[in-house]
Structure formats: C-alpha cells, structure tokens
Design a protein around this motif. Sequence first.
Motif, PDB file in Angstrom:
ATOM      1  N   SER A  56       0.831  -1.204   0.000  1.00  0.00           N
ATOM      2  CA  SER A  56       0.000   0.000   0.000  1.00  0.00           C
ATOM      3  C   SER A  56       0.864   1.251   0.000  1.00  0.00           C
ATOM      4  CB  SER A  56      -0.907   0.010   1.233  1.00  0.00           C
ATOM      5  OG  SER A  56      -1.824  -1.059   1.214  1.00  0.00           O
ATOM      6  N   THR A  60      -0.717   3.095  -3.108  1.00  0.00           N
ATOM      7  CA  THR A  60      -1.764   4.073  -2.783  1.00  0.00           C
ATOM      8  C   THR A  60      -1.440   5.477  -3.307  1.00  0.00           C
ATOM      9  OG1 THR A  60      -2.455   2.786  -0.856  1.00  0.00           O
ATOM     10  CG2 THR A  60      -3.125   5.103  -0.933  1.00  0.00           C
ATOM     11  N   LEU A  63      -2.040   5.778  -7.115  1.00  0.00           N
ATOM     12  CA  LEU A  63      -3.424   5.818  -7.591  1.00  0.00           C
ATOM     13  C   LEU A  63      -3.914   7.250  -7.810  1.00  0.00           C
ATOM     14  CD1 LEU A  63      -5.029   3.034  -5.369  1.00  0.00           C
ATOM     15  CD2 LEU A  63      -4.352   2.873  -7.774  1.00  0.00           C
ATOM     16  N   GLU A  64      -3.312   8.183  -7.105  1.00  0.00           N
ATOM     17  CA  GLU A  64      -3.703   9.584  -7.257  1.00  0.00           C
ATOM     18  C   GLU A  64      -3.382  10.111  -8.655  1.00  0.00           C
ATOM     19  OE1 GLU A  64      -1.891  11.817  -4.140  1.00  0.00           O
ATOM     20  OE2 GLU A  64      -2.831  10.631  -2.530  1.00  0.00           O
ATOM     21  N   PRO A 106      -5.376  -3.426  -0.882  1.00  0.00           N
ATOM     22  CA  PRO A 106      -6.772  -2.997  -0.637  1.00  0.00           C
ATOM     23  C   PRO A 106      -7.169  -1.723  -1.371  1.00  0.00           C
ATOM     24  CG  PRO A 106      -5.746  -3.696   1.410  1.00  0.00           C
ATOM     25  CD  PRO A 106      -4.656  -3.670   0.381  1.00  0.00           C
ATOM     26  N   SER A 107      -6.293  -0.738  -1.417  1.00  0.00           N
ATOM     27  CA  SER A 107      -6.641   0.530  -2.064  1.00  0.00           C
ATOM     28  C   SER A 107      -6.821   0.372  -3.565  1.00  0.00           C
ATOM     29  CB  SER A 107      -5.582   1.596  -1.772  1.00  0.00           C
ATOM     30  OG  SER A 107      -4.299   1.169  -2.205  1.00  0.00           O
ATOM     31  N   VAL A 108      -6.066  -0.544  -4.171  1.00  0.00           N
ATOM     32  CA  VAL A 108      -6.206  -0.791  -5.608  1.00  0.00           C
ATOM     33  C   VAL A 108      -7.548  -1.470  -5.877  1.00  0.00           C
ATOM     34  CG1 VAL A 108      -5.297  -2.053  -7.606  1.00  0.00           C
ATOM     35  CG2 VAL A 108      -3.723  -0.924  -6.020  1.00  0.00           C
ATOM     36  N   ARG A 109      -7.898  -2.443  -5.061  1.00  0.00           N
ATOM     37  CA  ARG A 109      -9.163  -3.149  -5.252  1.00  0.00           C
ATOM     38  C   ARG A 109     -10.349  -2.189  -5.080  1.00  0.00           C
ATOM     39  NH1 ARG A 109      -8.029  -8.236  -6.143  1.00  0.00           N
ATOM     40  NH2 ARG A 109     -10.245  -8.589  -6.476  1.00  0.00           N
ATOM     41  N   ALA A 110     -10.262  -1.319  -4.079  1.00  0.00           N
ATOM     42  CA  ALA A 110     -11.334  -0.343  -3.861  1.00  0.00           C
ATOM     43  C   ALA A 110     -11.410   0.628  -5.031  1.00  0.00           C
ATOM     44  CB  ALA A 110     -11.082   0.412  -2.557  1.00  0.00           C
ATOM     45  N   PHE A 111     -10.267   1.003  -5.564  1.00  0.00           N
ATOM     46  CA  PHE A 111     -10.172   1.940  -6.686  1.00  0.00           C
ATOM     47  C   PHE A 111     -10.902   1.403  -7.919  1.00  0.00           C
ATOM     48  CE2 PHE A 111      -7.555   3.306 -10.424  1.00  0.00           C
ATOM     49  CZ  PHE A 111      -7.790   4.674 -10.364  1.00  0.00           C
TER      50      PHE A 111
END
Length: 225
Positions: A56, A60, A63-64, A106-111
């Motif tokens: 992450s 993370t 992703l921005e 997790p942040s990629v999956r949520a994205f």
Amino acid sequence: MISIAIDGPGGAGKSTISKEVAKRAGIVYVDTGALYRTVGYYAREHGASVEDAKTSEVMTPMLENITVELVYENGTQHVYLNGEDLGDKIRQPDISMYASAVSSVPSVRAFLLETQKEIARRQSVIMDGRDIGTVILPNADIKVFLTASNEARAQRRYNELTAKGVKVNYEDVLRELIERDAADSGRDIAPAIAAPDAIIFDNSDYTFEQSVEFIMKLINEKIGG
C-alpha cells in the motif's frame, strides 16, 4: 438483464470464451483482469518492482495519478490509462505478475471495484476475472469457475503469446502460471477461489467451441427457466 461471472486461473480460456459468449448472447464482455494489468503496467513503468507493487505504501500514492477507463469501440473493450489506449502492452508476460501483485492491495481493489460494479448495473454483462462471483458480482445469475490442468493452460498461453509475436518459452510460461496461481489463491483479500455456488468447469479436454457451448447452454437454461 443477466449477469454472468466467469472466474478461474490464467490460461483457462476465460477471456476468449467470455468474448465469444458475449457476442453470441448479445451482451457486454468485461475483462476485469485488464484493469489490474493496467494498474500493474503503470507501477512497472514508474519503477516499482513486483514486491513494491504488493504494498500500500507504494501503490496508494500512485493511484492519485492514475485514471483508468473502459471504453467499448465497435463492440470491443479498450482500456485507457490516463487517456492512452495500451492495447497489447498489458499482455506482456511480466505484467501478469504485476497484476497479481497490485490486486492484493486494498486501495487498488477499492479503486477498481466501483468501476466494475457500475458497468454491471447498467447492462447485461459477462465478466471474467478471479473474484467476480465472490466479490464483484456475488449475486450473479450464473457463476462458472473455469479451470484446466497446468500443462493445458500453459500451452494455451504459450500459443496465444507466440501468435502475437511475443518470444517466450513454454517452461517460463508454465512457471509464471503456477507462481501466479499461488499468489492469487493465497492472498488475504478476495482470494481467487470458486464461489460456493459456482459451477466448476474443467475444460482441459474441451475444444474452444465445446467450452463456449457449455456456457451458452447454461445461459439458455437460465433464460428459459
């Protein structure tokens, strides 16, 4: 509307079979793996190692700076990364490992999760991936976990890559498939396992046409029933 979830390991034929089923059934095909491959491609191009791409801390912030879009042109799915159609760049062998790595974050999956769910809310779809029936479309009308022997899957992937002019050898393809299987099925978040209500379909000894017909039969039974 109808929603169909096709899960399974790499090389089982998920994408090619799903594309053909979508064409025959007149529904939209969504290659969810392409989304993770796109994020993985970005990570590699920006200097992250496969190990980095599992964290992450590295992913993370990235992703921005990422915009991923699914666009359908003449009935074919195209994935755009920050406005660029990547085409077969995301199909390079090492991108498979990057895709597996980023999919554990997790942040990629949520994205990417909402992008996938929104597509299914708008129209009839067939989606393929590794956690469609368990996470993305848990209420799918039809769930199939498509699998095949390691050797059969490696041979298919090898044939696919060489047909595109990619220089690979069978042993490397087989090794990478086995490594990704272990990574995907063993991850803590959305592991690549069959949903309890999925139909397990081992197509090691099936032709492409027989595999397509198998799923079309399920669709016809569902619609007719």
